[in-house]
Design a protein around this motif. Structure first.
Motif, PDB file in Angstrom:
ATOM      1  N   ARG B 166      -6.232   4.170  -1.341  1.00  0.00           N
ATOM      2  CA  ARG B 166      -5.748   5.431  -0.760  1.00  0.00           C
ATOM      3  C   ARG B 166      -5.728   6.483  -1.861  1.00  0.00           C
ATOM      4  O   ARG B 166      -5.194   6.236  -2.943  1.00  0.00           O
ATOM      5  CB  ARG B 166      -4.337   5.221  -0.190  1.00  0.00           C
ATOM      6  N   ASN B 170      -2.622   3.989  -3.942  1.00  0.00           N
ATOM      7  CA  ASN B 170      -2.981   2.757  -3.229  1.00  0.00           C
ATOM      8  C   ASN B 170      -1.749   2.088  -2.631  1.00  0.00           C
ATOM      9  O   ASN B 170      -0.651   2.212  -3.154  1.00  0.00           O
ATOM     10  CB  ASN B 170      -3.642   1.765  -4.188  1.00  0.00           C
ATOM     11  N   SER B 275     -12.972   8.223   5.464  1.00  0.00           N
ATOM     12  CA  SER B 275     -11.756   8.144   4.662  1.00  0.00           C
ATOM     13  C   SER B 275     -10.698   9.142   5.130  1.00  0.00           C
ATOM     14  O   SER B 275      -9.509   8.928   4.930  1.00  0.00           O
ATOM     15  CB  SER B 275     -12.080   8.347   3.180  1.00  0.00           C
ATOM     16  N   ARG B 278      -8.610   7.450   7.700  1.00  0.00           N
ATOM     17  CA  ARG B 278      -7.810   6.443   7.017  1.00  0.00           C
ATOM     18  C   ARG B 278      -6.605   7.062   6.314  1.00  0.00           C
ATOM     19  O   ARG B 278      -5.467   6.645   6.487  1.00  0.00           O
ATOM     20  CB  ARG B 278      -8.697   5.774   5.969  1.00  0.00           C
ATOM     21  N   GLU B 279      -6.889   8.099   5.525  1.00  0.00           N
ATOM     22  CA  GLU B 279      -5.821   8.771   4.774  1.00  0.00           C
ATOM     23  C   GLU B 279      -4.765   9.335   5.721  1.00  0.00           C
ATOM     24  O   GLU B 279      -3.563   9.219   5.463  1.00  0.00           O
ATOM     25  CB  GLU B 279      -6.404   9.916   3.925  1.00  0.00           C
TER      26      GLU B 279
END
Lengths: 333, 333
Positions: B166, B170, B275, B278-279
């Motif tokens: 992340r 992370n 991403s 995801r983030e």
């Protein structure tokens, strides 16, 4: 409590779902999955859940006609959208698919989004182990468990399954993140019995074995305090990002246990060594466990052992059910 | 307690291992891994473990010149024999290899047998997450934890790591199966302080927060009573059968924490979605966590958050070490 033969339970559940308009093939599989959960002693995800599934079908949360469809992947991993179809059937088909991949390649992964509740997590572990595969799978759910120290339920009681095939009896861990299932706490509360270990908090925020107090307060204990809630958190995130689906937070906003994200990882152990080596290693460990008695007449059980024992007993004697739920389910016919 | 700069700690550990005859490349990597554990606040698997590693090298349990070698697999999974080489270096290389596989195929698995102790489990999770991969990994170890109800230690305190990359930091779960690490219980015992929660059993087999009583009895609490010991049991078996290596039972017969079995599963999340999605998902969940305060000045932490906080602080101020261990390590020079 009454005892009902497995075949009769299965047939009855099948008929109930046929009456809800589920097509015969799906209805039979769903009845098989749910009656096997009852057979194994997990009524909370067996017959006791039939009324909720009927209600969810009637409210259109579960759309029995919908099929899951692929949204991404390659020959090793696949992403599916459950399309809000029948949860246990989508999960069953995902398990079949991930085993097919593992059979070809040694391992495989399926990520499934927008599925409905898959009922008993262990179902998929037993299926995979019966067919010779190691399976690691988990689901997220509504926020029904407080992170350590919090008074608010923010993480899901996300069950994690790890299953290992074994000739002498599969090893199947089916582990939710709360110390006791809600069904078990309800059962202790009804019987006014103390839990065997701490299971949640009372009105004064003290750890307690008092099932009624835990139900009243609504703060169940995640296993290992902060550890269980952290594991729950991370399983939720991995399931959502790999499936492109919902996290527990988003599922909570909907307020209904639908649109879940689920992960299935299968491994074909036959590609990693011969079954003799495997059986010997496992059997030696179990034998060592059995050599250490806890108390008279009791021993240390491996994951899945008690399930297998109940299954055998219930196949012979019939499945013990609460009369009330049996009548309710028959009432749908 | 003294504070030592990271660079000085790393250089010192490197020199110690060079003096043990470890070749420079390996020595530098080992020093980096162990000093980073100290940097992150895990002294028990950082500088505090240097004397034991020196002893194991001298006793020939760790064979620094040995390289791991492949014993099976295909392009998706590989089995390695650690050849009793340097544990953290074999685990590091296994992580590199499983990420290479995942980078090509979406996911991969490495099973490693006959490895020495990999020290801090989180090392490999942080490494993978830093490079953009989800990693699930675990190891077995000597029997140092009792199954639920047993008075005898039969299962290992097998740590399980799940790491998610992340940008904003992370997420890294590094979770052993005991409620508290032995290092933490020892530290509470030394300071004569009560544990924040139940951590094991006293002389009368009652659950207790008394760290000294737990040390005396030697019965640490597995997380979630039977649940943690079941999880430990099954992780042990999977690691051993996939690597063709030892189970905890066999490691226990040797009486030394060597010849361990370890599993590394990597997933490349970039193949499962972008991403940004995801983030956003992760950040929303963390923000919701942060909105629920536990008590004044405290909040609910996500896995890895406290580690990252300590790392930043210790990079600035230097790493807090016990003077005694710092002198002991310098004594090897």
């Amino acid at each position: 409590m009454i005892r009902i033969k497995f075949e009769i339970l299965e047939e009855t559940i099948n008929k109930v779902f046929l009456r809800q308009g589920i097509e015969p093939g799906k209805s039979e599989l769903l009845a098989k999955i749910m009656s096997e959960s009852s057979l194994d002693g997990f009524q909370s995800h067996g017959i006791n859940r039939v009324p909720m599934m009927v209600e969810y079908i009637r409210k259109d949360f579960i759309k029995p006609g919908n099929e899951m469809f692929q949204i991404g992947g390659n020959n090793l991993y696949k992403q599916f959208d459950g399309n809000f179809g029948i949860g246990p059937i989508n999960a069953w088909n995902s398990t079949t698919e991930v085993m097919r991949i593992a059979n070809e390649n040694g391992l495989g992964l399926v990520a499934l989004r927008n599925n409905n509740h898959w009922q008993r997590a262990g179902t998929y572990g037993w299926k995979a182990a019966n067919e010779g595969f190691i399976l690691i799978c988990w689901t997220n759910t509504i926020p029904n468990l407080p992170p350590y120290g919090s008074k608010k339920n923010l993480v899901g009681n996300n069950p994690l399954v790890i299953a290992i095939p074994r000739k002498g009896g599969n090893i199947v861990l089916d582990m939710a993140m709360s110390q006791f299932s809600y069904g078990k706490i309800a059962s202790y509360a009804r019987r006014n019995k103390e839990l065997p270990e701490f299971g949640g908090y009372d009105e004064n925020n003290n750890l307690t074995k008092d099932a009624q107090a835990i139900r009243k307060k609504g703060r169940h204990l995640p296993i290992g305090f902060w550890k269980g809630s952290s594991l729950s958190f991370i399983l939720d995130i991995v399931a959502a990002i790999l499936s492109g689906g919902n996290t527990t937070r988003i599922i909570g906003e909907k307020g209904v246990d639908t649109g879940l994200s689920q992960i299935f990882i299968a491994i074909d152990p036959s590609k990693f060594g011969d079954s003799g080596f495997r059986e010997a290693l496992i059997t030696q460990t179990i034998e060592q466990f059995k050599s250490v008695s806890i108390k008279e007449g009791s021993d240390i059980r491996y994951p899945g052992e008690a399930t297998l024992r109940r299954r055998k007993e219930n196949l012979g004697k019939g499945i013990p059910l609460e009369e009330e739920i049996w009548e309710k389910v028959n009432g749908y016919l």
